[in-house]
Design a protein around this motif. Sequence first.
Motif, PDB file in Angstrom:
ATOM      1  N   PRO A 123      -9.005  -8.578 -35.503  1.00  0.00           N
ATOM      2  CA  PRO A 123      -8.508  -8.270 -34.151  1.00  0.00           C
ATOM      3  C   PRO A 123      -7.212  -7.477 -34.165  1.00  0.00           C
ATOM      4  O   PRO A 123      -7.018  -6.594 -33.320  1.00  0.00           O
ATOM      5  CB  PRO A 123      -8.328  -9.646 -33.511  1.00  0.00           C
ATOM      6  N   ARG A 182       5.745   2.969   9.887  1.00  0.00           N
ATOM      7  CA  ARG A 182       6.569   2.839   8.682  1.00  0.00           C
ATOM      8  C   ARG A 182       7.961   3.389   8.954  1.00  0.00           C
ATOM      9  O   ARG A 182       8.150   4.241   9.810  1.00  0.00           O
ATOM     10  CB  ARG A 182       5.915   3.592   7.532  1.00  0.00           C
ATOM     11  N   PHE A 206       2.269  16.036   1.199  1.00  0.00           N
ATOM     12  CA  PHE A 206       3.059  16.384   0.016  1.00  0.00           C
ATOM     13  C   PHE A 206       4.533  16.491   0.368  1.00  0.00           C
ATOM     14  O   PHE A 206       4.886  16.962   1.443  1.00  0.00           O
ATOM     15  CB  PHE A 206       2.580  17.711  -0.565  1.00  0.00           C
ATOM     16  N   PHE A 239       0.827  -1.198   0.000  1.00  0.00           N
ATOM     17  CA  PHE A 239       0.000   0.000   0.000  1.00  0.00           C
ATOM     18  C   PHE A 239       0.868   1.257   0.000  1.00  0.00           C
ATOM     19  O   PHE A 239       0.563   2.229  -0.680  1.00  0.00           O
ATOM     20  CB  PHE A 239      -0.926   0.008   1.222  1.00  0.00           C
ATOM     21  N   ARG A 240       1.945   1.212   0.753  1.00  0.00           N
ATOM     22  CA  ARG A 240       2.829   2.379   0.796  1.00  0.00           C
ATOM     23  C   ARG A 240       3.374   2.661  -0.594  1.00  0.00           C
ATOM     24  O   ARG A 240       3.385   3.789  -1.055  1.00  0.00           O
ATOM     25  CB  ARG A 240       3.984   2.124   1.766  1.00  0.00           C
ATOM     26  N   ARG A 245      -8.180   8.551   1.926  1.00  0.00           N
ATOM     27  CA  ARG A 245      -9.506   7.992   2.123  1.00  0.00           C
ATOM     28  C   ARG A 245     -10.235   7.908   0.788  1.00  0.00           C
ATOM     29  O   ARG A 245     -10.887   6.912   0.478  1.00  0.00           O
ATOM     30  CB  ARG A 245     -10.276   8.884   3.095  1.00  0.00           C
ATOM     31  N   ARG A 253      -8.272 -13.663 -29.867  1.00  0.00           N
ATOM     32  CA  ARG A 253      -8.651 -13.970 -31.250  1.00  0.00           C
ATOM     33  C   ARG A 253      -7.433 -14.043 -32.155  1.00  0.00           C
ATOM     34  O   ARG A 253      -7.431 -14.767 -33.152  1.00  0.00           O
ATOM     35  CB  ARG A 253      -9.635 -12.920 -31.777  1.00  0.00           C
ATOM     36  N   ILE A 254      -6.402 -13.278 -31.834  1.00  0.00           N
ATOM     37  CA  ILE A 254      -5.188 -13.369 -32.660  1.00  0.00           C
ATOM     38  C   ILE A 254      -4.504 -14.711 -32.428  1.00  0.00           C
ATOM     39  O   ILE A 254      -4.053 -15.368 -33.360  1.00  0.00           O
ATOM     40  CB  ILE A 254      -4.225 -12.200 -32.325  1.00  0.00           C
ATOM     41  N   GLN A 259      -9.147  -9.277 -28.171  1.00  0.00           N
ATOM     42  CA  GLN A 259      -8.351  -9.170 -29.405  1.00  0.00           C
ATOM     43  C   GLN A 259      -7.178 -10.147 -29.369  1.00  0.00           C
ATOM     44  O   GLN A 259      -6.911 -10.855 -30.344  1.00  0.00           O
ATOM     45  CB  GLN A 259      -7.820  -7.746 -29.605  1.00  0.00           C
ATOM     46  N   ILE A 260      -6.488 -10.184 -28.235  1.00  0.00           N
ATOM     47  CA  ILE A 260      -5.312 -11.048 -28.163  1.00  0.00           C
ATOM     48  C   ILE A 260      -5.731 -12.510 -28.283  1.00  0.00           C
ATOM     49  O   ILE A 260      -5.105 -13.305 -28.994  1.00  0.00           O
ATOM     50  CB  ILE A 260      -4.548 -10.775 -26.842  1.00  0.00           C
ATOM     51  N   LEU A 262      -6.678  -3.888 -32.392  1.00  0.00           N
ATOM     52  CA  LEU A 262      -5.642  -3.628 -31.391  1.00  0.00           C
ATOM     53  C   LEU A 262      -4.811  -2.418 -31.763  1.00  0.00           C
ATOM     54  O   LEU A 262      -4.551  -1.534 -30.942  1.00  0.00           O
ATOM     55  CB  LEU A 262      -4.717  -4.842 -31.261  1.00  0.00           C
ATOM     56  N   ILE A 289     -11.624  -1.713 -21.408  1.00  0.00           N
ATOM     57  CA  ILE A 289     -10.263  -1.812 -21.944  1.00  0.00           C
ATOM     58  C   ILE A 289      -9.721  -3.224 -21.753  1.00  0.00           C
ATOM     59  O   ILE A 289      -9.203  -3.838 -22.694  1.00  0.00           O
ATOM     60  CB  ILE A 289      -9.344  -0.772 -21.262  1.00  0.00           C
ATOM     61  N   PHE A 336      -6.625   0.688 -31.246  1.00  0.00           N
ATOM     62  CA  PHE A 336      -6.715   0.975 -29.830  1.00  0.00           C
ATOM     63  C   PHE A 336      -5.449   1.652 -29.319  1.00  0.00           C
ATOM     64  O   PHE A 336      -5.494   2.659 -28.614  1.00  0.00           O
ATOM     65  CB  PHE A 336      -6.953  -0.325 -29.052  1.00  0.00           C
ATOM     66  N   LYS A 374      -2.651  13.444  -6.196  1.00  0.00           N
ATOM     67  CA  LYS A 374      -1.228  13.465  -5.952  1.00  0.00           C
ATOM     68  C   LYS A 374      -0.930  13.864  -4.514  1.00  0.00           C
ATOM     69  O   LYS A 374      -1.687  14.580  -3.883  1.00  0.00           O
ATOM     70  CB  LYS A 374      -0.589  14.494  -6.900  1.00  0.00           C
ATOM     71  N   TYR A 392     -13.941  -6.619 -39.680  1.00  0.00           N
ATOM     72  CA  TYR A 392     -13.335  -6.707 -38.353  1.00  0.00           C
ATOM     73  C   TYR A 392     -12.112  -7.597 -38.395  1.00  0.00           C
ATOM     74  O   TYR A 392     -12.105  -8.662 -39.015  1.00  0.00           O
ATOM     75  CB  TYR A 392     -14.351  -7.281 -37.358  1.00  0.00           C
ATOM     76  N   PHE A 434     -19.401  -7.689 -28.978  1.00  0.00           N
ATOM     77  CA  PHE A 434     -18.485  -8.601 -29.652  1.00  0.00           C
ATOM     78  C   PHE A 434     -17.043  -8.093 -29.559  1.00  0.00           C
ATOM     79  O   PHE A 434     -16.106  -8.851 -29.326  1.00  0.00           O
ATOM     80  CB  PHE A 434     -18.894  -8.754 -31.127  1.00  0.00           C
ATOM     81  N   LEU A 435     -16.875  -6.783 -29.737  1.00  0.00           N
ATOM     82  CA  LEU A 435     -15.532  -6.190 -29.636  1.00  0.00           C
ATOM     83  C   LEU A 435     -14.905  -6.515 -28.279  1.00  0.00           C
ATOM     84  O   LEU A 435     -13.691  -6.684 -28.164  1.00  0.00           O
ATOM     85  CB  LEU A 435     -15.622  -4.676 -29.765  1.00  0.00           C
ATOM     86  N   ALA A 461      -0.946   4.565  -1.042  1.00  0.00           N
ATOM     87  CA  ALA A 461      -2.205   4.489  -0.305  1.00  0.00           C
ATOM     88  C   ALA A 461      -1.925   4.305   1.180  1.00  0.00           C
ATOM     89  O   ALA A 461      -0.783   4.111   1.589  1.00  0.00           O
ATOM     90  CB  ALA A 461      -3.045   3.333  -0.819  1.00  0.00           C
ATOM     91  N   THR A 521      -1.405  10.970 -10.050  1.00  0.00           N
ATOM     92  CA  THR A 521      -2.028  11.968 -10.930  1.00  0.00           C
ATOM     93  C   THR A 521      -3.023  12.847 -10.188  1.00  0.00           C
ATOM     94  O   THR A 521      -2.617  13.766  -9.494  1.00  0.00           O
ATOM     95  CB  THR A 521      -2.732  11.272 -12.115  1.00  0.00           C
ATOM     96  N   PHE A 581     -11.584  -5.820 -23.847  1.00  0.00           N
ATOM     97  CA  PHE A 581     -11.254  -5.576 -25.247  1.00  0.00           C
ATOM     98  C   PHE A 581      -9.886  -6.169 -25.577  1.00  0.00           C
ATOM     99  O   PHE A 581      -9.723  -6.918 -26.547  1.00  0.00           O
ATOM    100  CB  PHE A 581     -11.260  -4.066 -25.511  1.00  0.00           C
ATOM    101  N   LEU A 582      -8.910  -5.847 -24.747  1.00  0.00           N
ATOM    102  CA  LEU A 582      -7.552  -6.339 -25.010  1.00  0.00           C
ATOM    103  C   LEU A 582      -7.521  -7.864 -24.975  1.00  0.00           C
ATOM    104  O   LEU A 582      -6.952  -8.508 -25.870  1.00  0.00           O
ATOM    105  CB  LEU A 582      -6.573  -5.767 -23.983  1.00  0.00           C
TER     106      LEU A 582
END
Lengths: 472, 254, 339
Positions: free
Chosen positions: C5, C327, C128, A170-171, A206, A469-470, A466-467, C9, A459, C12, A274, C3, A348-349, A175, A271, A462-463
């Motif tokens: 894949p 810590r 911070f 966590f550190r 929190r 299916r490849i 695709q992978i 990809l 995401i 994407f 922060k 389509y 499907f995608l 978090a 981000t 999806f990834l």
Amino acid sequence: MSNKNIDHILELSNELRWQIGDDFHDNLTEGIYADAAQIVSDTVQVDDSKKRFRLDRQIDKIVTSKTFGFPIMFLILATVLWLTIIGANYPSSLLAQLLLDNIHPALKSFAASISMPWWLDGFLIDGVYLAVAWVIAVMLPPMAIFFPMFTLLEDFGYLPRVAFNLDNLFRKSGAHGKQALTMTMGFGCNAAGIVATRIIDSPRERLIAIITNNFSLCNGRWPTQILIATIFIGAVAPSAFSSLISLLAVIGIAVLGMAFMFGTSWALSKTVLKGQVSTFNLELPPYRPPRFWKTIYTSLIDRTLIVLWRAIVFAAPAGAVIWLISNIYIGNESVAAWTIHSLDGFGFLLGLNGVILLAYIVAIPANEIVIPTILMLTVLVTGIDGGAGAGVMFELDSANATADVLKAGGWTLLTAINLMLFSLLHNPCSTTIYTIYKETKSAKWTAFASIMPVILGFIVTFLVAQIWRIIF
Amino acid sequence: MDTKVKSACETCAHFNADGLKKLGISTENVDFVIALAGNPNTGKSTVFNSLTGLRQHTGNWPGKTVTRAEGGFEYNKQKFKLVDLPGTYSLLSTSEDEAAARDFILFGKPDVTVIVADANRLERNLNLVLQILEITDKAVLCLNLMDEAKRNHIMIDERTLARDLGIPVVPTSARFGQGIPELIHTISEIANGNIVCKPHRIKNVPSNIENAVKTLSSEIEKEFPNVPNSRWIAFRLLEGDTRIINALKSGELV
Amino acid sequence: MNYNPTYALVLFFIIAGILYVVFRPTKGWFWIIKNNFRSNEKVVIEDVLKQLYHFESSGNKVDTKTLVQVLNFNNNQIIEVVKKMTINDLIYFEKDVLKLTDAGREYALRIVRIHRLWERYLADKTGFSKEEWHDRAEMMEHKLSHDETNSLAAHLGNPKFDPHGDPIPTITGKVAKVNGVELPLLAVNTVGRITHIEDEPEIIYKQILAENIHMGSLIRVIENNATRIVFLSEGEEFRLAPIVAANLTVAPIEKEVFIEDNIARLSSLKEEETAKIIGISKESRGESRRRLLDLGFVKGANIKIDLTNPLGDPNAYLIKGTSIALRKDQAAKILIKKD
């Protein structure tokens, strides 16, 4: 009273504060502790000659040791899950039989006897009643097993040790260490986990704990994971290992959830949220043998029933919606069928299909009804035999029958895996969303906490799709 | 030994077992408000439960009481409302839970404050006890977990402790309901003014601070002659506590 | 569209790449554009005033050319703003040299007050890191209103100094004096307390931070010559080049203060060792310091390691009968003397 004199007091206090300087708090606390030490030396006697073997410390040495600390943690998690899965089967099917096979037909015939109009009968009994019955049948038994076991661990004092063991992770992800406690609470119910984040002082940390709590697989989602893992993943393995493999798959998803929790915490703390980690201190309380029956009783009353009640409150309208969309027609297609077909392409995608996506939209109020909704909608669009009619949720008695329906709906191993992933990574249920809003009092963060996991789910699935299916 | 004490008191003239009724959460028209304060992990929730007959959950991790719980009991035809404050190590910091506990004891003006302390860690617990005694002089120390202390061979001279602190001390093992009747009786005695406390005031304060506190508290007493805890207010003002400053301005303290 | 894949990809990753370039933290195009919009006139005026105030208090003279060099704005914008400020009577020219009018100085002090209060806030109430305080305060100083500033000050207990030791101007514009002299001016064996750490230039400041030297620590000079200055603080020996040491202000302590010799940090305690707490380093501030004190980490308390962590951090310490996990970075701020 005149404000002037108070201003004079305040001014004096400001003046004095500057005079005595920074060390006021230090000196005061030291003074209090010095008093305390004096009093204790007068009144307390410790008989050192009878120094006992410190059982607490011996347990701690083992559960926090380099060798055994983590294996014990996973073993306990696996045991709790295993007991929940195995133990819930029987009462679940019993409840299902009672509520669905006995009471439901009885209600139907009662409605017929008083010649209730078909739409009211369908709306109330096939819609609202069935949804509620499903939630009870699917959710109550695992919760009634999981929560008491969890509470026993909690009362014994094991949770702070989990927080202690995991803190470094966590550190590193920016978090708070106590997030480990709220995360484990989230395995029971995300809403409960989010309320528990009040133990974290720093608002930033929190918020991280609140946003990432959804990655703890909650009680409403365990059954989905278990069912899909049993049908599709267990089936791939030789039958001797199939139940072991499916258990591992479910634990794998839970651990993946933890990985996402760490990853998201890290990304957030780098981000939008922060800031360095603020302080962490955790008291490791002595172990206390839980009072077994009392604990079971309180956890049933306090947690299980409250969580169940909330789920019912949210499931009832969902049941109504399911019935409505299956029975309201646009042209010659029901709203449900129409939506499913328009979602199919996107589904499907993602390696899923329109049925699953629609089921998740409908099931926002209660994740428990995802599987029955999927089955009902699959039957609706494929037109295969076995359903109970438009907008009537059902669950098939054996896993085999369920598998047949799903395979007829075009399901593959990929669909199953992605459904498990999507079940982990999607918006929190409406109870949880509401709780997030109550706790953060911020529409912005509530929206973020609700939408971010879905996007992540899109995401990831999806990834994977695709992978997959490849490769295959 | 604990069990003997329990039975002795339940039959003794002081404790009126028939006069006790646990009211659960129904706390309307109460005669007295009782605050329950203490460090985390001292069995505070267990004490709360055994006083009220409620079954509030008692997890074993610090800070698990996240919401304030309320309950009540009736003793000798008087109704007592019990408020379970969040467990804190101190009342001097600005974190949310400490502020909640501090504000209730200071502004909620409970008729009695029950301080639950772990008999095994008395020194650490006294930090909070001594702070509360600066705020209120109607308090009782509930020396909980006596069963564990006994197992750890810790002996506490309760009478000397009560004399040093200036408040009644009641040893309990709330998990087994031991000492609870005595606690109820003591609470009732304090609430009705039959026991008058002379609480300990913090002594080991460096002279420069002590002088500042004296100067300030005498000014406060001049302005608000009825304030019982001018010393504590002085402490808080030196700390720069905005809540206290506002309360002084609005006259909430008097 | 057919389509495939692989195409899906690739598509994407292209979209993800674009999003990354536009939105990545701080350097993303979106943020850069947003920042440029923000550097409006008010910000420029306030930064000019603040700069002039700093030049004035360090006794330096400044003309428009130097001003343009120090400030990070478009040259024309600065010249424009300086013109406006002269008209509004915030500054005036004495030949080439820019000077603050009284109104200008008052305005500047207000900005400095917000900046330093905000740094104090960041230090006491948030986690911070020190490197970030300055930049965050630079943004905040243009945002807080007069009332917000005062309630912030009250909330922090009207502090006198910011975490670097710079005085915070009061509401009425009073500025306290920093006690002490630059470290290189101290003779060998002088004992003193660090009262100010200059945070500019950044390179030197970062070096001081990296050395783990902090405000309020007691030090004793043990060597002072043209090449280096060596001093003891919190059980460690520090060696600084005179140019770096000049950024530290130290107030010598007249009275004979006893500095413990074998002080160590709690983080250096090993299993099975026992120690006594000497105190908490000044580096631990605000909330976290109070929390440590409340938990019993006070002078004179006995302490030892209760449990070591399977991942190395945090360790649990046995103090006043209770096991408390801390810590490493926090344990490093607790000073002990091993038994």
